[in-house]
Design a protein around this motif. Structure first.
Motif, PDB file in Angstrom:
ATOM      1  N   VAL A   1     -11.175  17.034  39.914  1.00 48.80           N
ATOM      2  CA  VAL A   1     -10.840  16.617  41.299  1.00 48.80           C
ATOM      3  C   VAL A   1      -9.383  16.067  40.821  1.00 48.80           C
ATOM      4  O   VAL A   1      -8.500  16.319  41.870  1.00 48.80           O
ATOM      5  CB  VAL A   1     -11.878  15.289  41.629  1.00 48.80           C
ATOM      6  CG1 VAL A   1     -11.007  14.723  42.856  1.00 48.80           C
ATOM      7  CG2 VAL A   1     -13.086  15.961  42.137  1.00 48.80           C
TER       8      VAL A   1
ATOM      9  N   ILE B   1      -7.117  18.998  41.260  1.00 53.11           N
ATOM     10  CA  ILE B   1      -7.021  19.381  42.548  1.00 53.11           C
ATOM     11  C   ILE B   1      -6.009  18.697  43.476  1.00 53.11           C
ATOM     12  O   ILE B   1      -5.127  19.134  44.000  1.00 53.11           O
ATOM     13  CB  ILE B   1      -8.342  19.532  43.429  1.00 53.11           C
ATOM     14  CG1 ILE B   1      -9.188  20.468  42.685  1.00 53.11           C
ATOM     15  CG2 ILE B   1      -8.002  19.615  44.770  1.00 53.11           C
ATOM     16  CD1 ILE B   1     -10.393  20.315  43.218  1.00 53.11           C
TER      17      ILE B   1
ATOM     18  N   THR C   1      -2.100  19.830  43.936  1.00 54.43           N
ATOM     19  CA  THR C   1      -1.524  19.932  45.173  1.00 54.43           C
ATOM     20  C   THR C   1      -0.227  19.296  45.384  1.00 54.43           C
ATOM     21  O   THR C   1       0.667  19.740  46.152  1.00 54.43           O
ATOM     22  CB  THR C   1      -2.625  19.295  46.326  1.00 54.43           C
ATOM     23  OG1 THR C   1      -3.752  20.294  45.975  1.00 54.43           O
ATOM     24  CG2 THR C   1      -2.071  19.510  47.717  1.00 54.43           C
TER      25      THR C   1
END
Length: 169
Positions: free
Chosen positions: A95, A98, A102
């Motif tokens: 997580v 991610i 980004t």
């Protein structure tokens, strides 16, 4: 070898962040003295302090991750060497990848656009926006590198016990 390099960079940036916060405290003290004692406020302290604090937040995240000081709740997974705990740690790092990935991607795009166009902030000092946009992607990239090092540790080394009630860390 590569894990030690990543850890070394993270340690260096973490200590740099600590000294940067010391400098920000000094700058603000200086501003209070100038403004209220000498009645001669500065034009640079506010903006420089804000920019440095943004750098500290983004660069400091990897240091916090390395030292396992992120918020954790381990009521159900208190055994640090169980496979379930390792899977939970792996999921948390995925997580992290991610979100940091980004931020790194879009932060770099924003930084590159501002740098190529020569944008400056809309303030009296008008520093280049490349200075204010860079911490997002630089810090996120470092966080992902440290996340990769931590992911390696989850499966290759015994996890440290997170016994918060057992004493100071």
């Amino acid at each position: 070898m590569i894990i030690r390099i990543i850890d070394g960079i993270t340690e260096f940036t973490g200590k740099l962040c600590a000294w940067t916060l010391f400098a920000v405290g000094f700058f603000i003290t200086f501003e209070v003295l100038m403004r209220y004692v000498f009645n001669a406020p500065t034009i640079w302290v506010d903006e420089i302090s804000r920019v440095l604090q943004v750098w500290v937040v983004y660069l400091g995240a990897a240091y916090v991750l390395k030292h396992r000081e992120m918020v954790t709740i381990d009521v159900l997974l208190s055994n640090p060497n169980s496979v379930w705990r390792r899977l939970a740690e792996t999921l948390a790092i995925i997580v992290l990848f991610i979100f940091a990935g980004t931020a790194c991607y879009f932060g770099f795009q924003l930084w590159l656009k501002a740098t190529m166009a020569g944008h400056t902030t809309d303030t009296y000092l008008a520093p280049p926006k490349m200075i204010t946009h860079a911490p997002v992607w630089v810090g996120s990239a470092l966080l992902m590198l440290q996340g990769a090092a931590q992911l390696y540790r989850v499966w290759a080394e015994p996890l440290p016990s997170d016994d918060v009630m057992g004493g100071a860390h």
